[in-house]
Structures are given as structure tokens and as C-alpha cells.
Design a protein around this motif. Structure first.
Motif, PDB file in Angstrom:
ATOM      1  N   ASP A 252      59.064  27.510  63.652  1.00  0.00           N
ATOM      2  CA  ASP A 252      57.932  28.448  63.569  1.00  0.00           C
ATOM      3  C   ASP A 252      58.153  29.687  64.431  1.00  0.00           C
ATOM      4  N   GLN A 253      58.703  29.504  65.612  1.00  0.00           N
ATOM      5  CA  GLN A 253      58.920  30.650  66.494  1.00  0.00           C
ATOM      6  C   GLN A 253      59.953  31.607  65.890  1.00  0.00           C
ATOM      7  N   LEU A 254      61.023  31.015  65.331  1.00  0.00           N
ATOM      8  CA  LEU A 254      62.049  31.865  64.718  1.00  0.00           C
ATOM      9  C   LEU A 254      61.486  32.573  63.493  1.00  0.00           C
ATOM     10  N   LEU A 255      60.675  31.847  62.706  1.00  0.00           N
ATOM     11  CA  LEU A 255      60.045  32.500  61.548  1.00  0.00           C
ATOM     12  C   LEU A 255      59.134  33.654  61.973  1.00  0.00           C
ATOM     13  N   SER A 256      58.450  33.467  63.106  1.00  0.00           N
ATOM     14  CA  SER A 256      57.587  34.528  63.622  1.00  0.00           C
ATOM     15  C   SER A 256      58.409  35.765  63.982  1.00  0.00           C
ATOM     16  N   TYR A 257      59.569  35.534  64.611  1.00  0.00           N
ATOM     17  CA  TYR A 257      60.460  36.653  64.974  1.00  0.00           C
ATOM     18  C   TYR A 257      60.989  37.360  63.718  1.00  0.00           C
ATOM     19  N   LEU A 258      61.359  36.532  62.731  1.00  0.00           N
ATOM     20  CA  LEU A 258      61.879  37.119  61.490  1.00  0.00           C
ATOM     21  C   LEU A 258      60.811  37.959  60.767  1.00  0.00           C
ATOM     22  N   ASP A 259      59.539  37.491  60.812  1.00  0.00           N
ATOM     23  CA  ASP A 259      58.449  38.266  60.207  1.00  0.00           C
ATOM     24  C   ASP A 259      58.267  39.610  60.921  1.00  0.00           C
ATOM     25  N   MET A 260      58.354  39.564  62.249  1.00  0.00           N
ATOM     26  CA  MET A 260      58.231  40.793  63.023  1.00  0.00           C
ATOM     27  C   MET A 260      59.378  41.747  62.691  1.00  0.00           C
ATOM     28  N   MET A 261      60.582  41.209  62.586  1.00  0.00           N
ATOM     29  CA  MET A 261      61.734  42.035  62.236  1.00  0.00           C
ATOM     30  C   MET A 261      61.569  42.633  60.836  1.00  0.00           C
ATOM     31  N   ARG A 262      61.062  41.783  59.909  1.00  0.00           N
ATOM     32  CA  ARG A 262      60.888  42.268  58.543  1.00  0.00           C
ATOM     33  C   ARG A 262      59.854  43.390  58.469  1.00  0.00           C
ATOM     34  N   ASP A 263      58.736  43.240  59.240  1.00  0.00           N
ATOM     35  CA  ASP A 263      57.717  44.302  59.252  1.00  0.00           C
ATOM     36  C   ASP A 263      58.302  45.616  59.762  1.00  0.00           C
ATOM     37  N   SER A 264      59.082  45.555  60.819  1.00  0.00           N
ATOM     38  CA  SER A 264      59.698  46.758  61.381  1.00  0.00           C
ATOM     39  C   SER A 264      60.701  47.370  60.412  1.00  0.00           C
ATOM     40  N   ALA A 265      61.536  46.503  59.801  1.00  0.00           N
ATOM     41  CA  ALA A 265      62.528  46.997  58.850  1.00  0.00           C
ATOM     42  C   ALA A 265      61.849  47.598  57.617  1.00  0.00           C
ATOM     43  N   LYS A 266      60.702  46.986  57.194  1.00  0.00           N
ATOM     44  CA  LYS A 266      59.972  47.491  56.034  1.00  0.00           C
ATOM     45  C   LYS A 266      59.391  48.873  56.319  1.00  0.00           C
ATOM     46  N   LYS A 267      58.904  49.083  57.537  1.00  0.00           N
ATOM     47  CA  LYS A 267      58.381  50.395  57.910  1.00  0.00           C
ATOM     48  C   LYS A 267      59.486  51.448  57.891  1.00  0.00           C
ATOM     49  N   ILE A 268      60.641  51.045  58.395  1.00  0.00           N
ATOM     50  CA  ILE A 268      61.785  51.961  58.380  1.00  0.00           C
ATOM     51  C   ILE A 268      62.176  52.278  56.936  1.00  0.00           C
ATOM     52  N   ASP A 269      62.168  51.236  56.078  1.00  0.00           N
ATOM     53  CA  ASP A 269      62.521  51.428  54.672  1.00  0.00           C
ATOM     54  C   ASP A 269      61.524  52.357  53.971  1.00  0.00           C
ATOM     55  N   ASP A 270      60.222  52.163  54.228  1.00  0.00           N
ATOM     56  CA  ASP A 270      59.200  53.029  53.629  1.00  0.00           C
ATOM     57  C   ASP A 270      59.367  54.480  54.084  1.00  0.00           C
ATOM     58  N   MET A 271      59.646  54.656  55.368  1.00  0.00           N
ATOM     59  CA  MET A 271      59.818  56.002  55.908  1.00  0.00           C
ATOM     60  C   MET A 271      61.044  56.679  55.297  1.00  0.00           C
ATOM     61  N   VAL A 272      62.152  55.934  55.158  1.00  0.00           N
ATOM     62  CA  VAL A 272      63.368  56.481  54.553  1.00  0.00           C
ATOM     63  C   VAL A 272      63.116  56.852  53.102  1.00  0.00           C
ATOM     64  N   ASN A 273      62.371  56.005  52.386  1.00  0.00           N
ATOM     65  CA  ASN A 273      62.055  56.307  50.979  1.00  0.00           C
ATOM     66  C   ASN A 273      61.202  57.575  50.850  1.00  0.00           C
ATOM     67  N   ASP A 274      60.206  57.730  51.733  1.00  0.00           N
ATOM     68  CA  ASP A 274      59.374  58.939  51.705  1.00  0.00           C
ATOM     69  C   ASP A 274      60.215  60.190  51.956  1.00  0.00           C
ATOM     70  N   ILE A 275      61.069  60.131  52.966  1.00  0.00           N
ATOM     71  CA  ILE A 275      61.928  61.281  53.276  1.00  0.00           C
ATOM     72  C   ILE A 275      62.859  61.583  52.106  1.00  0.00           C
ATOM     73  N   HIS A 276      63.373  60.514  51.480  1.00  0.00           N
ATOM     74  CA  HIS A 276      64.279  60.677  50.357  1.00  0.00           C
ATOM     75  C   HIS A 276      63.590  61.368  49.175  1.00  0.00           C
ATOM     76  N   VAL A 277      62.348  60.938  48.886  1.00  0.00           N
ATOM     77  CA  VAL A 277      61.593  61.537  47.782  1.00  0.00           C
ATOM     78  C   VAL A 277      61.301  63.015  48.059  1.00  0.00           C
ATOM     79  N   LYS A 278      60.895  63.324  49.303  1.00  0.00           N
ATOM     80  CA  LYS A 278      60.597  64.719  49.660  1.00  0.00           C
ATOM     81  C   LYS A 278      61.843  65.593  49.593  1.00  0.00           C
ATOM     82  N   SER A 279      62.992  65.016  49.985  1.00  0.00           N
ATOM     83  CA  SER A 279      64.235  65.801  49.928  1.00  0.00           C
ATOM     84  C   SER A 279      64.623  66.089  48.479  1.00  0.00           C
TER      85      SER A 279
END
Length: 287
Positions: A252-279
Motif C-alpha cells: 500500500d505504501q509503495l502504491l501510494s508513492y506510485l500514485d503521487m508520482m503518476r499525478d506529478s508526471a500527469k501534470k507535466i504531461d498535460d503542461m507539455v501537451n498544452d505548450i505543444h498545441v500552442k506552439s
């Protein structure tokens, strides 16, 4: 003045001269009104009402008819030159040869400068010279009987020497006024040419600055576009790796860490996609 004016310069010069002509025409309207009224006023002296009203009216009809019938021509200005000379002859007759009336032609010559056309002095000069020579001859040779018909040209002795001096001095005045008309027109053309050159140079600077700006913007957009493409693949790989890792653990603890990592990576992915679309939207069509 440049050998060949640009289209913008020609348009600017045409508009300027048209404006000046309109203003000059307005001034001439007042001048002709004053000249006509002066003829009426002079009629009180020797009861020359027919001459004052008749010749004055014909002068106005000649000028305004030429102006109305030939709207796109400068011919009416040459008619004006003749009309002003006739007004001089009218005043001389009305005042029975009063010498001071001869000076009104110098006023007329000076007034014509406002059109900035030296050629307007030519009809005035020819009519004045012809008028003075003919009437001086008739006064001194033909109508010499003091009890006969009187020719009202000059109250002073207008012999050949006086005539020559008079014509030479008048010609000098006409020449100088013609020169000033030519000078003012040339000065106006040179000034407009200078303004046109400065305007074109400013346009070139603005075009150059715009091109530089567009080039810099394009390089920046290209860089952003390339960078977002480079970031999309590793971020997508991290998200897939996290999803795979979550399927291989029950901690459970490792899954919690992985969820946190996924949320952060997803935010980075969304931000990169927005920048890509604007470019992409900022890039010119076809790039």
C-alpha cells in the motif's frame, strides 16, 4: 529632386498642389470682389459707371466661366492673369490717366505668385506691354488735339524714354514675381520629395523590424515545438512505467508513492501537451 518620383510621392505632390490651388482660388475670389468694388468706387470720380460696372462684370464673367467650363484645366488661371491686366487698364481710364493707377498691375503680378506658376506672368506682361505701347503712341501721336477726342492713358508726359523705363521696370517686377513663383513650387516639390524619402525609409525600417521580429518568433516557436516533442516521449514512458509497476505490487505504501508520482508526471504531461498545441497554433501555415 529625384529623377523619377515614386508613386506615393506623386500622389502626395498632386494632393498638396490641389490643396494649394483650392486655397489660392478662395483668396482670388476675395481679390476679384475687391477689384470689382474698387472699379465701382472709382466711378464716382468721373461718372464712369458704365466702365466700372460693365467692364468689371465682363471680367468676372470671363474668369468664372473659364473656371466652370474647364474644371480640370489650369486655363482659368491664365484668364485670371488677363483679367487682372484689364482691371488695370479699366482703372487708368476711369481716373483719366492717373499715373498711380499703373501700379495696380504690380499688385496683380504679386497676387499671381500664390499659384506657384511662373507662366501666369506671361499673359499679364504681354497685355501690359501691348496696352502701354499702343496707348502711349495714340496719346502722343494720334490724339494730340487738346480740343478733340481725349485719350485717358497718362496725365504725365509719356514720351518714348518714359515708356521704355516704365516697361523695363515693370518687366523686372514681373520677372522677379515669376522667379518667386518658380522658386516656391520647386521648394515645395523638394520638401515633399524629402518627406517622401523619409517616409519610405521609415517604412523600410518598420518592415525590417517586423521581419526580424517574425524571424525571432519563428525560431522561438520552432525551439518550443521541438522541445515539447522531445519531452512528450519520456513523460509518456514514465506514465506507462508507473502503471506497469502498480500492477506488480500489493504494498500500500509503495502504491501510494506510485500514485503521487503518476499525478506529478500527469501534470507535466498535460503542461507539455498544452505548450505543444500552442506552439503548433503559433506556427505559420505549411510549417
Amino acid at each position: 529632386m529625384k529623377a523619377k518620383a515614386s508613386l506615393n510621392e506623386q500622389d502626395y505632390l498632386h494632393n498638396f498642389m490641389s490643396t494649394m490651388t483650392q486655397k489660392s482660388d478662395t483668396i482670388i475670389n476675395y481679390v476679384l470682389a475687391i477689384y470689382f468694388l474698387l472699379g465701382i468706387a472709382l466711378a464716382f470720380k468721373y461718372d464712369t459707371w458704365e466702365i466700372g460696372a460693365g467692364v468689371g462684370t465682363l471680367n468676372l464673367l470671363a474668369y468664372y466661366s473659364a473656371k466652370f467650363l474647364l474644371k480640370n484645366s489650369k486655363f482659368y488661371q491664365y484668364v485670371l492673369s488677363v483679367v487682372l491686366a484689364i482691371f488695370m487698364a479699366q482703372y487708368i481710364y476711369q481716373m483719366h490717366g492717373l499715373f498711380e493707377m499703373h501700379f495696380t498691375v504690380f499688385i496683380a503680378s504679386t497676387i499671381l505668385i500664390i499659384y506657384q506658376n511662373w507662366k501666369l506672368q506671361i499673359p499679364l506682361t504681354l497685355l501690359v506691354v501691348g496696352h502701354h505701347v499702343a496707348l502711349a503712341y495714340m496719346q502722343n501721336v494720334v490724339y494730340t488735339d487738346p480740343k478733340g477726342i481725349q485719350l485717358y492713358f497718362s496725365q504725365v508726359n509719356f514720351d518714348t524714354e518714359t515708356l521704355v523705363i516704365h516697361i523695363v521696370l515693370a518687366a523686372v517686377v514681373f520677372f522677379m514675381n515669376g522667379y518667386w513663383a518658380y522658386y516656391f513650387k520647386t521648394h515645395s516639390q523638394n520638401h515633399i520629395s524629402k518627406i517622401s524619402d523619409e517616409y519610405e525609409l521609415e517604412n523600410m525600417k518598420l518592415a525590417s523590424a517586423k521581419y526580424t521580429s517574425l524571424t525571432a518568433t519563428k525560431e522561438y516557436n520552432d525551439f518550443v515545438h521541438k522541445t515539447t516533442l522531445d519531452l512528450k516521449l519520456p513523460v509518456s514512458s514514465v506514465l506507462k512505467l508507473i502503471d506497469v509497476s502498480k500492477g506488480h505490487t500489493d504494498n500500500d505504501q509503495l502504491l501510494s508513492y506510485l500514485d503521487m508520482m503518476r499525478d506529478s508526471a500527469k501534470k507535466i504531461d498535460d503542461m507539455v501537451n498544452d505548450i505543444h498545441v500552442k506552439s503548433i497554433n503559433s506556427r505559420p501555415p505549411g510549417h
